[in-house]
Every structure is written in structure tokens, then in C-alpha cells.
Design a protein around this motif. Structure first.
Motif, PDB file in Angstrom:
ATOM      1  N   GLY A  14       2.399 -26.812  20.826  1.00 60.35           N
ATOM      2  CA  GLY A  14       1.228 -25.833  20.389  1.00 60.35           C
ATOM      3  C   GLY A  14       0.001 -26.302  21.108  1.00 60.35           C
ATOM      4  N   GLY A  47      -6.985 -24.355   8.109  1.00 62.29           N
ATOM      5  CA  GLY A  47      -6.564 -25.244   9.130  1.00 62.29           C
ATOM      6  C   GLY A  47      -7.495 -25.507  10.192  1.00 62.29           C
ATOM      7  N   GLY A  48      -8.359 -26.886  10.355  1.00 59.94           N
ATOM      8  CA  GLY A  48      -9.171 -27.076  11.295  1.00 59.94           C
ATOM      9  C   GLY A  48      -8.563 -28.038  12.361  1.00 59.94           C
ATOM     10  N   GLY A  49      -7.364 -27.472  13.014  1.00 65.40           N
ATOM     11  CA  GLY A  49      -6.753 -27.970  14.113  1.00 65.40           C
ATOM     12  C   GLY A  49      -7.278 -27.348  15.426  1.00 65.40           C
ATOM     13  N   GLY A  50      -6.887 -27.369  16.334  1.00 63.73           N
ATOM     14  CA  GLY A  50      -6.906 -26.844  17.595  1.00 63.73           C
ATOM     15  C   GLY A  50      -7.074 -25.338  17.293  1.00 63.73           C
ATOM     16  N   SER A  80       2.095 -28.121   8.369  1.00 67.15           N
ATOM     17  CA  SER A  80       2.089 -27.638   6.889  1.00 67.15           C
ATOM     18  C   SER A  80       2.516 -26.306   6.617  1.00 67.15           C
ATOM     19  CB  SER A  80       0.483 -28.114   6.473  1.00 67.15           C
ATOM     20  OG  SER A  80       0.210 -29.408   6.509  1.00 67.15           O
ATOM     21  N   LEU A 133       7.542 -35.802  15.044  1.00 60.33           N
ATOM     22  CA  LEU A 133       7.553 -36.299  16.626  1.00 60.33           C
ATOM     23  C   LEU A 133       6.521 -37.416  17.018  1.00 60.33           C
ATOM     24  CD1 LEU A 133       8.495 -35.596  19.487  1.00 60.33           C
ATOM     25  CD2 LEU A 133       6.275 -34.136  19.579  1.00 60.33           C
ATOM     26  N   VAL A 145      -2.021 -23.614  10.070  1.00 58.99           N
ATOM     27  CA  VAL A 145      -1.931 -25.292   9.575  1.00 58.99           C
ATOM     28  C   VAL A 145      -0.676 -26.029  10.215  1.00 58.99           C
ATOM     29  CG1 VAL A 145      -3.015 -24.727   7.286  1.00 58.99           C
ATOM     30  CG2 VAL A 145      -0.667 -24.386   7.491  1.00 58.99           C
ATOM     31  N   THR A 187       0.181 -35.481  22.881  1.00 62.67           N
ATOM     32  CA  THR A 187       0.176 -36.266  24.365  1.00 62.67           C
ATOM     33  C   THR A 187      -0.462 -35.460  25.261  1.00 62.67           C
ATOM     34  OG1 THR A 187       2.572 -35.327  24.533  1.00 62.67           O
ATOM     35  CG2 THR A 187       2.140 -37.651  23.942  1.00 62.67           C
ATOM     36  N   THR A 188      -1.218 -34.470  24.854  1.00 59.68           N
ATOM     37  CA  THR A 188      -2.250 -33.722  25.631  1.00 59.68           C
ATOM     38  C   THR A 188      -1.758 -32.837  26.943  1.00 59.68           C
ATOM     39  OG1 THR A 188      -2.979 -35.415  27.366  1.00 59.68           O
ATOM     40  CG2 THR A 188      -3.754 -35.667  25.099  1.00 59.68           C
ATOM     41  N   ILE A 189      -0.407 -32.621  26.990  1.00 61.29           N
ATOM     42  CA  ILE A 189       0.021 -32.181  28.251  1.00 61.29           C
ATOM     43  C   ILE A 189       0.077 -30.585  28.315  1.00 61.29           C
ATOM     44  CG2 ILE A 189       2.250 -31.561  29.585  1.00 61.29           C
ATOM     45  CD1 ILE A 189       3.025 -34.297  28.560  1.00 61.29           C
ATOM     46  N   LYS A 240      -0.905 -26.826  24.414  1.00 67.44           N
ATOM     47  CA  LYS A 240      -1.184 -26.245  25.496  1.00 67.44           C
ATOM     48  C   LYS A 240      -1.536 -24.660  25.287  1.00 67.44           C
ATOM     49  CE  LYS A 240       3.334 -26.436  26.509  1.00 67.44           C
ATOM     50  NZ  LYS A 240       4.114 -26.240  25.476  1.00 67.44           N
ATOM     51  N   GLU A 274      -9.446 -28.599   0.847  1.00 68.21           N
ATOM     52  CA  GLU A 274      -7.846 -28.158   0.776  1.00 68.21           C
ATOM     53  C   GLU A 274      -7.420 -26.907  -0.035  1.00 68.21           C
ATOM     54  OE1 GLU A 274      -5.380 -31.110  -0.522  1.00 68.21           O
ATOM     55  OE2 GLU A 274      -3.267 -29.693  -0.226  1.00 68.21           O
ATOM     56  N   VAL A 323      -3.809 -32.133  16.664  1.00 70.47           N
ATOM     57  CA  VAL A 323      -4.495 -31.685  17.885  1.00 70.47           C
ATOM     58  C   VAL A 323      -5.116 -33.026  18.343  1.00 70.47           C
ATOM     59  CG1 VAL A 323      -6.686 -31.396  16.701  1.00 70.47           C
ATOM     60  CG2 VAL A 323      -6.275 -30.461  19.010  1.00 70.47           C
TER      61      VAL A 323
HETATM   62  C1  LIG Z   1       3.226 -36.658  19.156  1.00 72.09           C
HETATM   63  C2  LIG Z   1       2.962 -35.362  19.490  1.00 72.09           C
HETATM   64  C3  LIG Z   1       3.044 -35.103  20.848  1.00 72.09           C
HETATM   65  C4  LIG Z   1       2.643 -33.899  21.218  1.00 72.09           C
HETATM   66  N1  LIG Z   1       2.664 -33.339  22.363  1.00 72.09           N
HETATM   67  C5  LIG Z   1       2.065 -32.185  23.106  1.00 72.09           C
HETATM   68  C6  LIG Z   1       2.030 -32.156  24.506  1.00 72.09           C
HETATM   69  O1  LIG Z   1       2.076 -32.924  25.235  1.00 72.09           O
HETATM   70  N2  LIG Z   1       1.596 -30.709  24.828  1.00 72.09           N
HETATM   71  C7  LIG Z   1       1.633 -29.808  23.666  1.00 72.09           C
HETATM   72  O2  LIG Z   1       1.121 -28.575  24.057  1.00 72.09           O
HETATM   73  N3  LIG Z   1       1.668 -29.971  22.421  1.00 72.09           N
HETATM   74  C8  LIG Z   1       2.032 -31.109  22.070  1.00 72.09           C
HETATM   75  N4  LIG Z   1       2.273 -31.481  20.682  1.00 72.09           N
HETATM   76  C9  LIG Z   1       2.196 -30.233  19.678  1.00 72.09           C
HETATM   77  C10 LIG Z   1       0.672 -29.788  19.358  1.00 72.09           C
HETATM   78  O3  LIG Z   1       0.088 -30.916  19.245  1.00 72.09           O
HETATM   79  C11 LIG Z   1       0.722 -28.995  18.045  1.00 72.09           C
HETATM   80  O4  LIG Z   1       1.680 -27.775  18.358  1.00 72.09           O
HETATM   81  C12 LIG Z   1      -0.666 -28.416  17.850  1.00 72.09           C
HETATM   82  O5  LIG Z   1      -1.695 -29.218  17.734  1.00 72.09           O
HETATM   83  C13 LIG Z   1      -0.602 -27.530  16.649  1.00 72.09           C
HETATM   84  O6  LIG Z   1      -1.952 -26.791  16.267  1.00 72.09           O
HETATM   85  P1  LIG Z   1      -3.071 -27.386  15.553  1.00 72.09           P
HETATM   86  O7  LIG Z   1      -3.830 -28.132  16.698  1.00 72.09           O
HETATM   87  O8  LIG Z   1      -4.083 -26.217  15.033  1.00 72.09           O
HETATM   88  O9  LIG Z   1      -2.530 -28.496  14.446  1.00 72.09           O
HETATM   89  P2  LIG Z   1      -3.029 -29.399  13.689  1.00 72.09           P
HETATM   90  O10 LIG Z   1      -4.163 -30.334  14.210  1.00 72.09           O
HETATM   91  O11 LIG Z   1      -2.105 -30.313  12.830  1.00 72.09           O
HETATM   92  O12 LIG Z   1      -4.052 -28.409  12.508  1.00 72.09           O
HETATM   93  C14 LIG Z   1      -3.710 -28.020  11.514  1.00 72.09           C
HETATM   94  C15 LIG Z   1      -4.527 -28.403  10.431  1.00 72.09           C
HETATM   95  O13 LIG Z   1      -4.357 -27.760   9.088  1.00 72.09           O
HETATM   96  C16 LIG Z   1      -4.810 -28.474   7.930  1.00 72.09           C
HETATM   97  N5  LIG Z   1      -4.222 -28.273   6.765  1.00 72.09           N
HETATM   98  C17 LIG Z   1      -2.991 -28.381   6.342  1.00 72.09           C
HETATM   99  N6  LIG Z   1      -2.654 -28.042   5.214  1.00 72.09           N
HETATM  100  C18 LIG Z   1      -3.882 -27.350   4.639  1.00 72.09           C
HETATM  101  C19 LIG Z   1      -4.329 -26.934   3.704  1.00 72.09           C
HETATM  102  N7  LIG Z   1      -3.617 -26.603   2.483  1.00 72.09           N
HETATM  103  N8  LIG Z   1      -5.620 -26.803   3.413  1.00 72.09           N
HETATM  104  C20 LIG Z   1      -6.651 -26.836   4.605  1.00 72.09           C
HETATM  105  N9  LIG Z   1      -6.319 -27.226   5.869  1.00 72.09           N
HETATM  106  C21 LIG Z   1      -4.871 -27.649   5.740  1.00 72.09           C
HETATM  107  C22 LIG Z   1      -4.330 -30.103   8.658  1.00 72.09           C
HETATM  108  O14 LIG Z   1      -5.178 -31.031   7.808  1.00 72.09           O
HETATM  109  C23 LIG Z   1      -4.507 -29.807  10.054  1.00 72.09           C
HETATM  110  O15 LIG Z   1      -5.994 -30.612  10.371  1.00 72.09           O
HETATM  111  C24 LIG Z   1       2.555 -32.582  20.285  1.00 72.09           C
HETATM  112  C25 LIG Z   1       2.439 -33.059  18.795  1.00 72.09           C
HETATM  113  C26 LIG Z   1       2.588 -34.427  18.528  1.00 72.09           C
HETATM  114  C27 LIG Z   1       2.844 -34.717  16.994  1.00 72.09           C
END
Ligand SMILES: Cc1cc2nc3c(=O)[nH]c(=O)nc-3n(C[C@H](O)[C@H](O)[C@H](O)COP(=O)(O)OP(=O)(O)OC[C@H]3O[C@@H](n4cnc5c(N)ncnc54)[C@H](O)[C@@H]3O)c2cc1C
Lengths: 416, 95
Positions: A366, A38-41, A238, A257, A235, A76-78, A368, A205, A72
Motif C-alpha cells: 500500500g 487514520g493519520g498514515g500515508g 487496524s 510483515l 487505518v 520498505t519504500t518501494i 506505492k 483514537e 507509512v
Molecule cells: C515491513 C513493511 C514493508 C512494506 N513494504 C512496502 C513496500 O516496499 N512498498 C509498498 O508499496 N508497501 C509496503 N508496505 C505496505 C505499506 O506500508 C502499507 O500498505 C501502507 O502504509 C498502509 O497505509 P497507511 O500508510 O495509511 O497505513 P498506516 O501508516 O498504518 O496508517 C494507519 C493509521 O491509522 C491509525 N489508527 C488505527 N486505529 C485507529 C483508531 N481507532 N483511531 C485513530 N487512528 C487509528 C494508526 O495509528 C496508523 O497511524 C510495507 C509494510 C510493512 C509493514
């Protein structure tokens, strides 16, 4: 120096041909000490702190698309640390402290803007609950101020104070809360991890786990098998899909959301404002757009787009709280998939499979948590033990009745 | 989303409230030896599939019946809707 005023000038005169990618695009190695899925935040922060704080460089981040394309880049970046419960508050305050030093730490402008997060209350009971939460925050050493109606009016005179149905009785303000440029968080962590030797493998993936005698030996991916001593899954939306490949069912449902952004307006909002009587919260981006949202749509979804009833609900909330936005035009709207847990709180824990660890259940909050989640997950992956602020985020809390249920609604993920 | 109610025809999903996975109909036996494990799994764990999902919707603004709706969680397409009562009876329950 890679980036400087002089460099911008030089590149401007030479057609911007000298800029290089900020991180490498390496081929997968056959084996890593630690693989983060998972290359999210959260995944990128985990890799960054693994390399920087825990001295692990033989690490890969596996991302099925491009980094930052998930939540990530959709939130909405709060950022805030205004939680009530002990299992949560020290963790989120740890995160807030990391945000405060993050730009210096990873040398990237994440536009961290601590303009305050104001939760409005509209009834006496709500004010009592806010007073209690504010006191709990202060007991944990976090800033909190309870405002009366006049206090709110001084900050945000444009709100609808005359509403007979939902009068504004005051608000709970966390002055250190605010917003952060979300993409820059992904990029800053990615660049910092890459510089320290982490391989960021995009378009990779994970399609399965290789588990032998209860021990995870690596992962099957669209770019071939990758062996690993330790595998960490981060992830987000997912989570259910990926952990099912390891034979696990999770205390998580995936929900959509939505978020919205208006055309750019002149500076208007002092900080983040949340409505206490409807599903609406809003802040203003540095470009001037009003960034707002509300509740999840409420049914299981992996669609990354929502439906119109929630659009209507959010806009009604906005109109009822600050009627002046009625004439602003909407520029964009989108959705992201939330890993909604059974008590609204996350999990950072080992699994029954040796060498396989899980980070998820972040619900819609997530972003924050990104720095603390990355740090705590790196701690767990590197040392095998929980970080001191994340000890409550265990799988077995449901079995043991140790839920961390901020809202007190029980195992109904669409209500958290 | 439009839900094809077996008795009332096509209804807007806004008239319904959502509970979740249809397996919630199958409450475990509280007298079983491993009732604690069964209830933990029943209450907290979910398949959470991407694709066809059988789920419970309550027609709160309508005839107040519970439906089992089969819906694709990736496209939001609604594939079918049955009365939860019929589903439970087909599994041998009395009501
Ligand atoms: C509309 C919206 C508003 C939000 N507002 C806020 C806010 O204001 N404040 C706050 O604190 N949080 C907020 N959130 C929540 C926050 O964005 C998430 O909780 C947080 O970003 C999740 O962690 P992440 O960044 O690692 O996720 P992601 O960026 O979703 O990273 C997960 C990654 O895993 C990858 N992945 C999935 N399956 C596989 C696989 N099989 N193999 C390899 N890679 C895979 C995906 O492609 C993805 O890039 C909001 C979310 C949304 C959608």
C-alpha cells in the motif's frame, strides 16, 4: 521562505531556536464536514487532496498515536506499477504518475528515486509469466523491459548466477519503479493539508461510531465526540478492529510483515531487486543501508513484531541470491500490521452505513498506492462516486465473483 | 511460537501450516435458501480480532492432524490447542 540555505545558516548561528512545527496542533472542533480516521500515508493524502483538489477545507484527520507511526513509517519504500490485471494496473500507474510530480506538488523533498524495480525469474514458466505481465503493463502504457540473463548480469553482476538450483534466467524490469523516503511522504502530505486548513488531531483514537437510523453522524474518540457529515476510515492494519465498532466484518485478516536494514555500505545496488525463487527483496537506502524483507509471517497478528522462522527464511533467500551480503551486519528489524484482503487487492468503497466510507485491504503493497489511494478516496468522499481508476475496488466483488487476484491463490490472505 | 499439541506435546509452530479462523470448520448448508449469502460470509468475511483468536493449524511436518489453537494475536501467546476433530464432534459433527 521557510526553508532555504540562508535560513539553515542563520539557524546554525542562533542555536536552531527559530524553527517552528510544520503543522498546527489544534483542539478538535465539535463538527467537521469530513472526518478521515487514520493519520498514515493514505489518510493524510486523502485530506491533502480533499483540500487541494476537491476544495474541502472543513476536514479533520484523526490519528490514535502520532502521524507516520504506522505502516507509512515502517515499510520498505518501494514504489512500482508492474501489475498484471486491469482492475489494478491503471490505478497503480496513476499513483506512479502522482509520485513523479509529488515533490513539486507538495513542495517537500520525498527523495523519490526511480532507479528501477527488477523482478528476477528462474524458470522458463516464470519468464513466460513475466513476459505476459510486461505486455499487460505496456498495453496500459507503462514501461516494462524483459531482460535475459546477460541483461541482468550487466545491471547486477554480483548476483549468484552460478546457482544450479535457481539459475537466473532473466528479469522483468520497470525502469520507472524505485523508492521514496516514506516519512517525508507522511510529513509532506500533513504539512500540505494543514496549510490548507485541515485539522490534524493526534493522540485522538476513534473508539466508536455514532450511527442513527443507518446514518453515520460522527465518531466517539479519546478526545470526545466529533460530529461529521462524512467519515472515511483509512487505518490499514487496524481495519478489522475499527470497522467492528461499526458492526462490520471485513474480507480482511491482519498479518505481520517484517523488514530489516543493514549497516551502511558503499553504493552497491542499482535499484530494487526481488528474488523469484525465495522470499527476499532488497534495495539500498540513501544512507547506504540494505533495506530488505520477504513474506508475511503467515498467521493473524496485531503484534507489530514477528518471529524468528521468517527472519531465517528471509536471510536464507538473501544468501542464496547474493552471497556477498553474508558479512554485512544487521542494524535493525521491525514489523508492521498488514490488512491482508481475500484477493490481495484493496477496497475503496462506501459501506452499508450512509456517510461511512472505507479504504483498506492494502496488504504489503500500500505504500506505492499512497498518492492514488488518497486521491481516489478523496474523490469518493467528496463526490460520492468512485474515481475512474478505482472502480473495481468494491466490497461486492467477492459476492459477484469479480476478484482481482494477481496471484490466483483465492481466499487465503496469508498466501497473497 | 510453541504449540502444545494434545497428542505430541510441545511442537515448534514451524512444523505446522496455518489456515485461519476456526470458523472455517463450520461450512454452511449448501441447500439453505440463503446459501449464497452464507457462503459469501463463510468464505470471505472474518472477525479478525485483536486478542484471543481460535484458528486452524495443520501439523504438516508431524502427525498431519488439524488443531484448533487459541492464540492471542496481540502477544502471540498460545493459550490452548485442541484436536479439530474433537471440536467438530463436540458440535455434533460425525467426524
Ligand atoms: C515491513 C513493511 C514493508 C512494506 N513494504 C512496502 C513496500 O516496499 N512498498 C509498498 O508499496 N508497501 C509496503 N508496505 C505496505 C505499506 O506500508 C502499507 O500498505 C501502507 O502504509 C498502509 O497505509 P497507511 O500508510 O495509511 O497505513 P498506516 O501508516 O498504518 O496508517 C494507519 C493509521 O491509522 C491509525 N489508527 C488505527 N486505529 C485507529 C483508531 N481507532 N483511531 C485513530 N487512528 C487509528 C494508526 O495509528 C496508523 O497511524 C510495507 C509494510 C510493512 C509493514
Amino acid at each position: 521562505m521557510r526553508y532555504s540555505g540562508f535560513r539553515v545558516l542563520k539557524e546554525a548561528l542562533t542555536g536552531h531556536k527559530g524553527w517552528k512545527p510544520a503543522w498546527r496542533d489544534p483542539a478538535p472542533k465539535p463538527h467537521y464536514d469530513i472526518v478521515v480516521i487514520g493519520g498514515g500515508g493514505h489518510g493524510l493524502a486523502t485530506a491533502y487532496y480533499l483540500a487541494k483538489v476537491f476544495g474541502k477545507a472543513n476536514v479533520a484527520v484523526l490519528e490514535k498515536g502520532w502521524i507516520g507511526g504506522g505502516n507509512v513509517g515502517r515499510n520498505t519504500t518501494i514504489v512500482r506499477s508492474n501489475y498484471l490485471l486491469d482492475g489494478n494496473e491503471p490505478f497503480y500507474e496513476f499513483s506512479m504518475k502522482l509520485w513523479e510530480g509529488l515533490e513539486q506538488d507538495f513542495n517537500f523533498n520525498a527523495m523519490i528515486s526511480q532507479r528501477g524495480v527488477l523482478n528476477l525469474c528462474h524458470t522458463d514458466a516464470q519468464r513466460d509469466a513475466f513476459r505476459r505481465r510486461g505486455n499487460a503493463m505496456r498495453l496500459n502504457g507503462v514501461d516494462a523491459e524483459l531482460l535475459d540473463t546477460e541483461g541482468v548480469r550487466r545491471m547486477a553482476p554480483f548476483l549468484n548466477f552460478e546457482s544450479a538450483r535457481f539459475p537466473i534466467k532473466g528479469g522483468l524490469l520497470q525502469p520507472r519503479g524505485g523508492t521514496v523516503r516514506h516519512d517525508a511522504v507522511a510529513w509532506g502530505y500533513a504539512r500540505g493539508a494543514d496549510e490548507r486548513g485541515v485539522d490534524i488531531l493526534q493522540n485522538c483514537e476513534v473508539t466508536g461510531f455514532r450511527i442513527e437510523n443507518g446514518v453515520c453522524k460522527g465518531v466517539e474518540t479519546t478526545r470526545g465526540f466529533i460530529g461529521a457529515g462524512t467519515v472515511g476510515v483509512a487505518v490499514a492494519g487496524s481495519s478489522g478492529r475499527v470497522m467492528a465498532k461499526a458492526g462490520m466484518r471485513l474480507p480482511i485478516e491482519s498479518h505481520v510483515l517484517q523488514a530489516f536494514v543493514s549497516e551502511g555500505l558503499k553504493p552497491l545496488l542499482p535499484g530494487v531487486i526481488t528474488y523469484g525463487a525465495g522470499h527476499f527483496y532488497v534495495s539500498q537506502s540513501d544512507k547506504g543501508g540494505l533495506v530488505f524483507g520477504g513474506d508475511i509471517d503467515g498467521y493473524n497478528s496485531y503484534a507489530q513484531r514477528g518471529n524468528l522462522p521468517v527472519v531465517e527464511d528471509v536471510c536464507e533467500g538473501g544468501m542464496s541470491l547474493m552471497p556477498m551480503i553474508g558479512r554485512a551486519k544487521l542494524l535493525r528489524m521491525w514489523g508492521g500490521i498488514m490488512d491482508m484482503s481475500m484477493d490481495g487487492s484493496p477496497i475503496i468503497d462506501r459501506t452499508d452505513v450512509e456517510g461511512l466510507y472505507f479504504n483498506g485491504g492494502w496488504c504489503y503493497g500500500g505504500f506505492k498506492a499512497t498518492p492514488a489511494s488518497g486521491w481516489a478516496f478523496a474523490h469518493l468522499l467528496a463526490t460520492g462516486t468512485s474515481h475512474e481508476t478505482a472502480t473495481a475496488y468494491r466490497f461486492d466483488r467477492f459476492r459477484k465473483g469479480l476478484m482481482i487476484d494477481e496471484k490466483g491463490v483465492g481466499a487465503q490472505p496469508n498466501l497473497h | 511460537m510453541i504449540i502444545p499439541h494434545p497428542l505430541l506435546g510441545p511442537r515448534d509452530s514451524q512444523e505446522f501450516t496455518y489456515l485461519g479462523d476456526a470458523s472455517l470448520i463450520e461450512r454452511p448448508d449448501w441447500q439453505a435458501d440463503n446459501a449464497v449469502d452464507q457462503f459469501h460470509d463463510y468464505l470471505y468475511l472474518r472477525d479478525n480480532p485483536a486478542g484471543a483468536h481460535r484458528e486452524l493449524w495443520f501439523h504438516e511436518q508431524g502427525d498431519r492432524s488439524w488443531l484448533v489453537v487459541t492464540r492471542d494475536t496481540v502477544t502471540h501467546e498460545i493459550i490452548s490447542a485442541e484436536l479439530a476433530r474433537d471440536v467438530a464432534k463436540a458440535k455434533g459433527r460425525s467426524k
